[in-house]
Structures are given as C-alpha cells and as structure tokens.
Design an enzyme around this catalytic site. Structure first.
Site, short mmCIF file in Angstrom:
data_model
loop_
_atom_site.label_atom_id
_atom_site.label_comp_id
_atom_site.label_asym_id
_atom_site.label_seq_id
_atom_site.Cartn_x
_atom_site.Cartn_y
_atom_site.Cartn_z
N SER A 190 2.50 1.62 -2.35
CA SER A 190 1.22 2.27 -2.06
C SER A 190 1.12 3.69 -2.56
O SER A 190 0.02 4.15 -2.85
CB SER A 190 0.98 2.25 -0.56
OG SER A 190 2.02 2.91 0.12
N THR A 246 -3.16 -7.66 4.07
CA THR A 246 -4.09 -7.07 5.03
C THR A 246 -5.51 -7.52 4.71
O THR A 246 -5.82 -7.84 3.56
CB THR A 246 -4.03 -5.52 4.99
OG1 THR A 246 -4.87 -5.00 6.01
CG2 THR A 246 -4.49 -4.97 3.66
N LYS A 249 -7.94 -3.62 3.50
CA LYS A 249 -8.03 -2.79 2.29
C LYS A 249 -9.02 -3.46 1.33
O LYS A 249 -10.22 -3.35 1.56
CB LYS A 249 -6.63 -2.50 1.77
CG LYS A 249 -5.94 -1.52 2.74
CD LYS A 249 -4.49 -1.22 2.53
CE LYS A 249 -3.99 -0.28 3.64
NZ LYS A 249 -2.54 -0.13 3.67
#
Ligand SMILES: *Cc1c(COP(=O)(O)O)cnc(C)c1O
Length: 415
Positions: A190, A246, A249
């Site tokens: 990330s 997820t 996002k």
C-alpha cells in the site's frame, strides 16, 4: 503514590508532537457526483478541495448504480442486519455477496467480515492456531492488520525481507518439515505501490508444503480481467490458498472478506471470534458491494483509465524532477524523508492550493521514508493533474524540500 492518569497520556501525546507525527484529521464532506472534490470543514468558512489521497480508487463510492442499490436495500430491508451471522443476522444479501466473491476469485467459498482489518486479524490468528505447531512466514512490510493477526495467533513467526524470495526460501528450508506453515503477504503494497512475486511465492509454498495467504486489498477491483486482483491478472488465483480483500477501497463501500476452499472457510466461520461475536454488515452495505463487484467485473475501460492517470502523473512529476517513487501501480508516492516537512508540505498544499494529500509518517512507513502518497483516480482529469504538479513544485521550492531523498527499500531492492 497515586497514578496520575492525565499526566501519562499527555506525555505519550507530547512525544508524538515532538517528533512531528501527531495525527491531525481533515474534516471533509464528500459530495456525491462531484468526486474527487470535497468540502474541507477544517477551515472557516469551509473550502472546496481536490482530494488526491482517497482509497476510493475508482470513485465507486459515488457510482449511481451502487448508490441506488444501497437506497433500494434500505427501502426494502431497513437499516441494520439485526444480529450476528449465527443469531438472526445471516441476511440473504450477505449470502448473495459471498457467492459473488466466490465467483470473482473462482473459489469454493467466501466469508465477509466487518472490515478488511478484521478479516486479516481474525483469519490469520484463528487459522494458525488450528494448525499443528504452525510457523507463520510474514513479509516485513505486511499491513498492521496482518501483523496483529500473527501476534494474536501466538505462533512462532519468521519475518522475511520484503519481496525477497531467496530469504523466504532459506527460512522455509530451515523449518521442520513436519510443522504447519503459513506464508502471509500482499499483492500490491500500500505505501510503496510495488508488487509481490506471487508465482514464485506459490512455487515455494508448493515445494515446502505451506499454505499461502494473500492480501489483495489494494488490487481487487483494479487489476485482472474481472477485477479479481493481481493474482487474477497473472492467472494465479487457483494457486493461492486464501485471497483476502476489502470492499472499502476500489469497491467503494465497507467490509472485508476471505475466499478459499470450503473446509478452510468453514473453519474460520466456526472458530474466529472476530467473525462470530459481531453484528454482520447491514443489507444496504452488502447490496452496494454486490453491485460494485458486478460493475467492476466488466470495467476494463475504467481500469485502463486508472492506470493511464497514474502513469501520466508519474511522468509529469519526473519531468519536474520531483522525487516520485516510480511504482508499477496506481500508487504514486512523493518522498519527503522527514515528518515535520511532510506535514508542512501537506498543510501548504491544502491551505494555499486547496489540494488535499494527507502526510504519511511513522509508523505507517519506516522513519526517514515519510511521504505524500498520491492516488490518482479515473476521475482526476488533465487540468487537475496540471494543477497538482505545479502546486507540488511551488511547495517544494517554498519549503526548500530536497529533490534528492533516498527511496524506500522496496525500490532499492528492485534496482
Ligand atoms: C486498508 C488495508 C487493510 C484494511 O482494510 P479495511 O477494509 O480498510 O479495514 C488491510 N490490508 C491492507 C494492506 C490495507 O491497506
């Protein structure tokens, strides 16, 4: 002597201030239909800003079809789920969402959690506990949620140097062949935006009989023919035992999930406290996520535009000799290398240029690698890109920030 509670807490906070890494939140009101603009309520009067650091990577949080799906779900099913999955909260929408996620990753089963964080923490800690004398092999740059899961499992762990296959293999070779092994890593990291060598890691897992756990949080929706992530793009989903993602996002909603084979998912469903003892996601969230996953299964044009924006921004920053980290993904960090300057740069961009990029300091990144992490989306147009680059230039010159800062380890290892 009596404990002075206030004093202890104030002292802890003072150390953050001293290091220049005290976190100040920006009070934003997003405006549906106007992404990536938002109103900044941290100033009086509030001012319109362009957001450049959102993890709503594709603007799906304001997609009309996703919004409609969520509103319809509230109208037909109400707000909350009404319970845990076991006690009255196993609503039809979340069951449908799990089927959709199985299809996305071509796996037998999926399990939805209230966040990606919880999915990592709950799965890693529970799975490792269920396996005999398990050793967890964890990439050193893994996200805090995975580190927490590893810690809570209480199992022995081996930290391998970031994306370093030779180091991972040497650790696997040293380990007792009779012990269970779990390799935990991410696809897109990330903060540096670099990508793991998934095929090589899977090959090692096969050779040493280890399970693989892959966090695709920064890739789902954005990579692969149907948005299944980097493993989808590289035709590797079948070789990864557990894919985690997820819904918060690129899918623009909220929640996390894992996918894998039925027995594995059933074990997590049956034993993970972080899954069992909490209310399930509301129907509206699940309905929005279903719609978003379905839309992005057929959105290669959106994915291409996303990559184009990131590539264009990297090119423009490079032309201006700004210290941009040339990642191979949509994550575009400009290195600052100092927490105080990083915060000052962010403040000046916001106050003088109406550009919002949150500073990223320790412990999110190692000390000395403080940065502005920029995430251009398909909705950032050419004019916005130009405004951004000229603003960054002005700020770098004004604050006298070096254009020659060391790059973080992901890149120095690769070069
Ligand atoms: C954001 C993030 C998570 C947590 O996901 P949430 O849905 O926001 O809780 C997990 N892993 C990585 C790598 C992340 O960056």
């Amino acid at each position: 002597m009596a404990v002075d509670y206030e004093k202890h807490l104030e002292k802890a906070l003072a150390s953050l201030h001293e290091e220049g890494r005290y976190r100040v939140f920006t009070d934003l009101a997003r405006r549906a239909g106007d992404f990536p603009r938002a109103m900044n309520h941290s100033t009086e009067p509030p001012r319109e800003v362009t957001v450049w650091c959102s993890n709503d990577y594709l603007g799906m949080g304001q997609n009309e079809r996703v919004m409609t799906a969520m509103k319809d779900a509230i109208d037909t099913m109400g707000t909350g789920a009404g319970g845990t999955r076991n006690i009255s909260g196993n609503h039809h929408t979340i069951v449908t969402l799990e089927k959709e996620l199985c299809d996305l990753h071509n796996k037998q089963a999926a399990l939805v959690f209230t966040s990606g964080y919880i999915s990592n923490e709950a799965t890693l800690s529970t799975l490792a506990k269920l396996l005999p004398d398990c050793i967890i092999f964890s990439d050193e740059l893994n996200h805090a949620s995975m580190i927490e899961g590893v810690r809570q499992s209480g199992c022995s762990k081996r930290i391998w140097r970031h994306n370093d296959i030779a180091h991972l293999e040497s650790l696997l070779r040293e380990a007792d062949p009779n012990r269970a092994k779990l390799i935990a890593f991410e696809s897109v990291y990330s903060m540096d935006g670099d990508v793991a060598p998934i095929a090589e890691i899977c090959a090692l897992a096969e050779k040493y009989n280890a399970l693989t756990y892959l966090d695709e949080v920064h890739a789902v929706g954005m990579y692969g023919q149907r948005g299944g992530g980097i493993a989808d793009r590289e035709n590797l989903m079948h070789r990864v035992d557990i894919i985690e993602g997820t819904l918060a996002k690129a899918f623009g909603v909220m929640g996390g999930y894992i996918t894998g084979n039925s027995s594995l998912i059933d074990a997590i469903r049956s034993f993970a406290p972080g899954f069992i003892f909490t209310t399930s996601l509301p129907p509206a969230i699940a309905a929005g996520a279903i719609e978003s996953v379905r839309i992005l299964k057929q959105a290669n044009d959106v994915r291409a535009r996303h990559q184009d924006r990131a590539a264009r921004l990297k090119e423009m920053l490079t032309q201006e000799d700004l210290p941009v980290l040339l990642s191979e993904t949509h994550i575009v960090p400009i290195m600052v290398g100092d927490p105080v300057l990083c915060k000052a740069a962010s403040d000046r961009l916001l106050n003088e240029h109406n550009i919002y990029i949150q500073p990223i300091n320790y412990p999110t990144v190692p000390r000395g690698t403080e940065r502005l992490r920029i995430t251009p989306t398909p909705l950032h147009d050419d004019v916005m890109l130009e405004e951004l680059v000229s603003a960054v230039k002005e700020v770098w010159d004004y604050l006298g920030i070096s254009r020659d800062v060391p790059m973080p380890m992901s890149l120095s290892a690769a070069q």
